[in-house]
Design an enzyme around this catalytic site. Structure first.
Site, short mmCIF file in Angstrom:
data_model
loop_
_atom_site.label_atom_id
_atom_site.label_comp_id
_atom_site.label_asym_id
_atom_site.label_seq_id
_atom_site.Cartn_x
_atom_site.Cartn_y
_atom_site.Cartn_z
N ASP A 37 0.76 -1.70 -0.50
CA ASP A 37 -0.05 -0.05 0.39
C ASP A 37 0.45 1.14 0.14
O ASP A 37 1.71 1.16 0.39
CB ASP A 37 -0.87 0.11 1.19
CG ASP A 37 -2.26 1.13 1.15
OD1 ASP A 37 -3.21 0.33 0.81
OD2 ASP A 37 -1.92 2.30 0.88
N ASP A 60 3.77 2.09 -4.45
CA ASP A 60 3.01 3.16 -5.38
C ASP A 60 2.37 3.02 -6.88
O ASP A 60 3.53 1.73 -7.45
CB ASP A 60 3.70 4.90 -5.01
CG ASP A 60 2.39 5.22 -6.08
OD1 ASP A 60 1.87 5.47 -6.60
OD2 ASP A 60 4.17 6.73 -6.32
N VAL A 61 1.63 2.04 -6.93
CA VAL A 61 1.14 1.64 -8.00
C VAL A 61 1.22 2.07 -9.13
O VAL A 61 1.51 1.61 -10.36
CB VAL A 61 -0.37 0.51 -7.85
CG1 VAL A 61 -0.08 -0.13 -6.56
CG2 VAL A 61 -1.65 1.72 -7.86
N ASN A 87 -5.37 -4.49 -6.21
CA ASN A 87 -6.66 -3.60 -6.04
C ASN A 87 -6.88 -2.34 -5.78
O ASN A 87 -7.67 -1.88 -5.23
CB ASN A 87 -6.94 -4.42 -4.28
CG ASN A 87 -7.69 -4.27 -3.49
OD1 ASN A 87 -9.23 -3.98 -4.01
ND2 ASN A 87 -7.34 -4.16 -2.66
N TYR A 150 -14.03 7.65 -12.76
CA TYR A 150 -13.57 6.42 -12.34
C TYR A 150 -14.21 5.26 -12.89
O TYR A 150 -13.17 4.48 -13.51
CB TYR A 150 -14.65 6.38 -11.16
CG TYR A 150 -14.68 5.16 -10.20
CD1 TYR A 150 -13.31 4.84 -10.07
CD2 TYR A 150 -15.84 4.20 -10.31
CE1 TYR A 150 -13.31 3.98 -8.74
CE2 TYR A 150 -15.36 3.44 -9.54
CZ TYR A 150 -14.38 2.80 -8.93
OH TYR A 150 -14.76 1.39 -8.11
N LYS A 154 -12.43 1.85 -15.32
CA LYS A 154 -12.92 0.72 -14.65
C LYS A 154 -12.87 -0.45 -15.34
O LYS A 154 -13.06 -1.81 -16.04
CB LYS A 154 -13.83 0.99 -13.82
CG LYS A 154 -13.24 1.07 -12.45
CD LYS A 154 -12.28 0.07 -11.27
CE LYS A 154 -11.97 0.65 -10.20
NZ LYS A 154 -11.06 0.20 -9.27
N THR A 185 -16.53 -0.11 2.75
CA THR A 185 -15.11 -0.20 3.05
C THR A 185 -15.27 1.25 3.87
O THR A 185 -16.29 2.29 3.80
CB THR A 185 -14.78 0.00 2.37
OG1 THR A 185 -15.25 0.89 1.26
CG2 THR A 185 -14.52 -1.38 1.51
N1 LIG Z 1 -15.97 -0.10 -1.60
C1 LIG Z 1 -16.88 -0.67 -2.98
O1 LIG Z 1 -17.71 -0.18 -2.85
C2 LIG Z 1 -16.39 -0.69 -4.20
C3 LIG Z 1 -16.82 -0.46 -4.57
C4 LIG Z 1 -16.18 -1.36 -6.62
C5 LIG Z 1 -14.55 -1.26 -6.91
N2 LIG Z 1 -14.55 -0.99 -5.82
C6 LIG Z 1 -13.15 -0.95 -5.70
O2 LIG Z 1 -12.23 -2.56 -5.20
C7 LIG Z 1 -11.10 -1.50 -4.93
C8 LIG Z 1 -9.98 -1.49 -2.91
O3 LIG Z 1 -11.47 0.11 -2.79
P1 LIG Z 1 -11.82 -0.05 -1.05
O4 LIG Z 1 -13.51 0.15 -0.89
O5 LIG Z 1 -10.94 -0.96 -0.24
O6 LIG Z 1 -11.10 1.40 -0.95
P2 LIG Z 1 -10.13 1.35 -0.14
O7 LIG Z 1 -9.95 3.65 -0.15
O8 LIG Z 1 -10.54 1.47 1.51
O9 LIG Z 1 -8.98 1.46 -0.09
C9 LIG Z 1 -7.72 1.69 -0.89
C10 LIG Z 1 -6.99 1.39 -0.87
O10 LIG Z 1 -5.63 1.54 -1.81
C11 LIG Z 1 -4.64 2.29 -1.85
N3 LIG Z 1 -4.00 3.10 -2.29
C12 LIG Z 1 -4.22 4.10 -3.27
N4 LIG Z 1 -3.97 4.34 -4.35
C13 LIG Z 1 -2.25 4.09 -4.03
C14 LIG Z 1 -1.50 3.65 -4.95
N5 LIG Z 1 -1.16 4.35 -5.91
N6 LIG Z 1 -0.65 2.79 -4.61
C15 LIG Z 1 -0.51 1.77 -3.49
N7 LIG Z 1 -2.06 2.38 -3.01
C16 LIG Z 1 -2.24 2.94 -2.75
C17 LIG Z 1 -5.46 3.39 -0.28
O11 LIG Z 1 -3.93 4.43 1.05
C18 LIG Z 1 -5.55 2.16 0.46
O12 LIG Z 1 -5.51 1.50 1.17
C19 LIG Z 1 -11.00 -0.53 -4.91
O13 LIG Z 1 -9.86 -1.13 -6.75
C20 LIG Z 1 -12.05 0.24 -6.09
O14 LIG Z 1 -12.24 1.19 -7.12
C21 LIG Z 1 -14.39 -0.47 -4.55
#
Ligand SMILES: NC(=O)c1ccc[n+]([C@@H]2O[C@H](COP(=O)([O-])OP(=O)(O)OC[C@H]3O[C@@H](n4cnc5c(N)ncnc54)[C@H](O)[C@@H]3O)[C@@H](O)[C@H]2O)c1
Length: 253
Positions: A37, A60-61, A87, A150, A154, A185
């Site tokens: 992360d 950092d991805v 993710n 967004y 995706k 989340t």
């Molecule tokens: N929560 C939802 O409803 C939902 C729905 C559909 C898709 N998603 C997808 O699921 C995935 C996880 O989402 P979440 O809800 O757990 O979000 P979250 O915000 O709780 O977690 C995202 C994590 O990604 C990390 N991150 C951000 N930029 C980064 C980078 N440049 N390098 C490395 N890490 C980085 C953040 O620090 C965080 O820990 C995401 O891809 C999101 O788009 C989430």
């Protein structure tokens, strides 16, 4: 169950809501896991909670050198790399009128460039039988007002997933995408209004990170050995029909 026994996995965004649930599920299934992360404190906290088979790394991805470091650290710590879960995500909902070029660039950097660089960095280390899981979104399956930026990123993840699956099949590596609907989340503000909207779904509630993690664990494991280039929806039926419209924009990612 120990479906991931002997496997080593990287989970990006592993410090977040869905990523920490995936890391926990993988560890419970017998994998050794690198929680990667950009927020090192979060990665450390998740790893500390999950025990000795889980290690944190700052990643950092959006940066190729950062990926090289994370993959090297994984192989050094656990001796290999069998599963990559892309993710990490970036989410800034905005109507087209106010969405900015910077929003679009940043969203593509994290949500699309990130998985692209991750796949390239992992490839040389991943043996036959490897599995790559890209976390896209329900918003990558259907149009949603307010999510042009967004959702574009995706949707792009689906294209990357399918092309990678076609290319990497010859190496025995599978590549699939997962499409969560509304998932509860910590970083998402789900007010009572949003919770009410989810009652219109066939599964009439918001989803949990653990429900997404269960799908990702299946795809990471050899149980999904005949699945590649495919899209797996975990959305309570949101995309199944016109009920999608009832859930509104604010509660979905
Ligand atoms: N929560 C939802 O409803 C939902 C729905 C559909 C898709 N998603 C997808 O699921 C995935 C996880 O989402 P979440 O809800 O757990 O979000 P979250 O915000 O709780 O977690 C995202 C994590 O990604 C990390 N991150 C951000 N930029 C980064 C980078 N440049 N390098 C490395 N890490 C980085 C953040 O620090 C965080 O820990 C995401 O891809 C999101 O788009 C989430």
């Amino acid at each position: 169950m120990s479906r991931l026994h002997g496997k080593v996995a990287i989970v990006t965004g592993g410090g977040g809501g869905i990523g920490s649930a995936i890391s926990a599920r993988f560890a419970a299934e017998g994998a050794r896991v690198v929680v990667a992360d950009v927020d090192g404190d979060r990665a450390k906290a998740v790893a500390a909670e999950l025990g000795a088979a889980v290690a944190p790394v700052v990643l950092d991805v959006t940066s190729a050198p950062s990926w090289e470091h994370a993959v090297d650290a994984t192989v050094e710590a656990f001796g290999g790399l069998h599963v990559l879960v892309n993710n990490a995500g970036y989410f800034r909902p905005a109507p087209l009128e106010s969405a900015t070029e910077d929003d679009l660039r940043r969203s593509f950097e994290v949500n699309q460039l990130g998985p692209f660089l991750g796949i390239k960095a992992a490839l040389g280390r991943m043996p036959e039988g490897g599995s790559i899981v890209n976390v896209s979104s329900g918003a990558g399956m259907y149009g949603t007002p307010g999510l042009a930026v967004y959702a574009s990123t995706k949707f792009a993840v689906r294209g990357l997933t399918r092309c990678a699956a076609m290319e990497l099949g010859a190496r025995g590596i599978r590549v699939n995408s997962v499409h969560p609907g509304g998932i509860d989340t910590p970083m998402v503000n789900r007010g009572p209004e949003s919770a009410a909207a989810y009652r219109a779904l066939p599964v009439p509630r918001i989803g949990s990170p653990e429900e997404v993690a269960a799908m990702v664990a299946f795809l990471a494991s050899d149980e999904s050995s005949y699945c590649t280039g495919a899209e797996f929806v975990v959305d309570g039926g949101m995309g199944a029909g016109p009920m999608l419209a009832a859930t509104g924009t604010a509660g979905r990612r």
